[in-house]
Design a protein around this motif. Structure first.
Motif, short mmCIF file in Angstrom:
data_model
loop_
_atom_site.label_atom_id
_atom_site.label_comp_id
_atom_site.label_asym_id
_atom_site.label_seq_id
_atom_site.Cartn_x
_atom_site.Cartn_y
_atom_site.Cartn_z
N ALA A 364 0.83 -1.31 0.20
CA ALA A 364 0.05 0.14 -0.13
C ALA A 364 1.01 1.35 -0.01
N ILE A 365 2.08 1.33 -0.84
CA ILE A 365 2.65 2.47 -0.97
C ILE A 365 2.82 2.76 -2.46
N LYS A 366 3.10 3.96 -2.67
CA LYS A 366 3.25 4.63 -3.99
C LYS A 366 4.74 4.23 -4.78
N SER A 367 4.65 3.84 -5.83
CA SER A 367 6.34 3.61 -6.46
C SER A 367 6.80 4.71 -6.68
N GLU A 368 8.08 4.35 -6.81
CA GLU A 368 9.13 5.55 -7.06
C GLU A 368 8.59 6.40 -8.39
N GLN A 369 8.22 5.55 -9.31
CA GLN A 369 7.51 6.15 -10.61
C GLN A 369 6.40 7.02 -10.40
#
Length: 387
Positions: A364-369
């Motif tokens: 449940a985290i946002k990717s670096e991209q």
């Protein structure tokens, strides 16, 4: 939808509180009390470590639940009901399911090996999902949520309490809450929050993980965020709360607490015990707002990493502890090695997770991209770094 100014003091407290679980669980490896649950233990009881883990235990999880309750209020100010529910399910349910199904069986298997039980991992896995869990601690090889009980509670509290939270957010109880605020904003009156916590503590459900107690604390956090007067009173009284928390913790360690159930002294001690938790949390909220209510690159990184680290830390901590406690060195060095290696391994795993879209979804985290493509004003509150 309202725009809410971000509370960096809460980000700091939440992040530090989450990361403290690593030294906390490492301390428990040197606590021979069977009620101090971790999945590997040394054979030496270290008194200093026992004192430290008891101090942390008195306010650590309540602080996280208060912050989580505050985050619910902030979230409902800038999200629709549907979006709020979708985010809670995605951010809390999926990671907890992954941890309970994939990570926890490995951890409890390590425990069985440490106890010299002759069982294959496959047989353990079958037993993990089929055996009567009993007390849910997992020491019999049966199912346990382990440390993920916290995430599961957050999900349940956030959804079960939602109808009531929505009514408060819409102003249905404004008159009542305004009068309550008039009374509780007076010096030290917020300590009265210990009363509902004490009442629910008297109901014996799941021991020190009593869901009624933690929901009361969670709801207290929601109310604190709903009225700015509470935060102002906490800031005003922060030094008194700090002094009281030190005195209360000292007394808690030196007062015998084996009283007859429902005797007057038992009731008084219950209020004192809850007050110790409440004043410690308020002291931290006040001091954090005064001294660390600002954003930094360190906070930005750690706040994104803390939730995945929380999910994976217990397994890594268990694996590291299993190896280190066998070494013929003093407990203090063992503890330092366990903490340092666990932190290092957890953040290395996080660096891998955040680079793979699939694992970003699971945790449940946002990717670096996605983070690099996303442009939004930092001064506006969002829930991505809170529970």
């Amino acid at each position: 939808m309202k725009q809410i100014t971000r509370r960096y003091d809460l980000d700091w407290l939440r992040t530090i509180g989450v990361l403290v679980v690593i030294p906390f669980h490492s301390l428990l490896m040197f606590n021979m009390d069977p009620g101090a649950i971790v999945y590997v233990k040394d054979t030496i009881d270290v008194k200093l470590f026992n004192i430290l883990d008891r101090i942390l235990h008195s306010f650590h999880m309540p602080l996280l639940f208060v912050i989580a309750g505050m985050s619910v209020y902030f979230s409902l100010q800038c999200r629709t009901k549907t979006k709020y529910i979708n985010e809670r399910v995605r951010k809390l349910l999926i990671p907890s399911l992954f941890g309970c199904i994939i990570l926890n069986p490995v951890m409890t298997y390590i425990y069985l090996i440490s106890k010299n039980e002759n069982v294959s991992f496959l047989n353990h896995l079958l037993r993990f999902f089929t055996k009567n869990p009993g007390d849910f601690v997992g020491l019999t090889g049966a199912f346990t949520p382990a440390h993920l009980w916290f995430v599961i509670y957050l999900l349940i509290f956030s959804l079960v309490g939602l109808p009531f939270f929505m009514k408060i957010s819409k102003g249905d109880f404004n008159n009542l809450l305004f009068r309550l605020g008039d009374f509780l904003e007076k010096p030290l009156m917020l300590i009265l929050a210990a009363i509902p916590v004490t009442i629910f503590s008297a109901i014996n459900i799941l021991g020190d993980k009593n869901p009624l107690v933690y929901f009361a604390i969670f709801f207290i956090g929601f109310l604190l965020a709903a009225d700015d007067r509470y935060q102002k009173s906490i800031i005003r009284d922060k030094w008194i709360y700090l002094i009281l928390s030190i005195i209360f913790v000292y007394l808690k360690f030196n007062i015998p607490h084996t009283f007859e159930t429902w005797s007057p002294i038992w009731c008084i001690y219950g209020i004192f015990n809850s007050s110790t938790t409440i004043v410690s949390v308020f002291a931290l909220l006040g001091l954090a707002n005064r001294f660390i209510n600002k954003n930094t690159r360190v906070l930005d990184y750690l706040s994104k990493a803390s939730f995945p680290v929380y999910i994976i830390h217990m397994l890594i901590n268990t694996m590291v502890g299993f190896c280190i406690i066998k070494l013929n060195i003093i407990p203090e060095i063992k503890f330092i090695l366990i903490v340092v290696i666990t932190f290092t391994a957890c953040f290395l795993v996080y660096e891998f997770i955040k680079r793979v879209e699939f694992w970003c979804y699971i945790f449940a985290i946002k990717s670096e991209q996605k983070l690099s493509e996303e442009i939004k004003p930092k001064e506006i509150y969002d829930e991505t770094k809170l529970f």
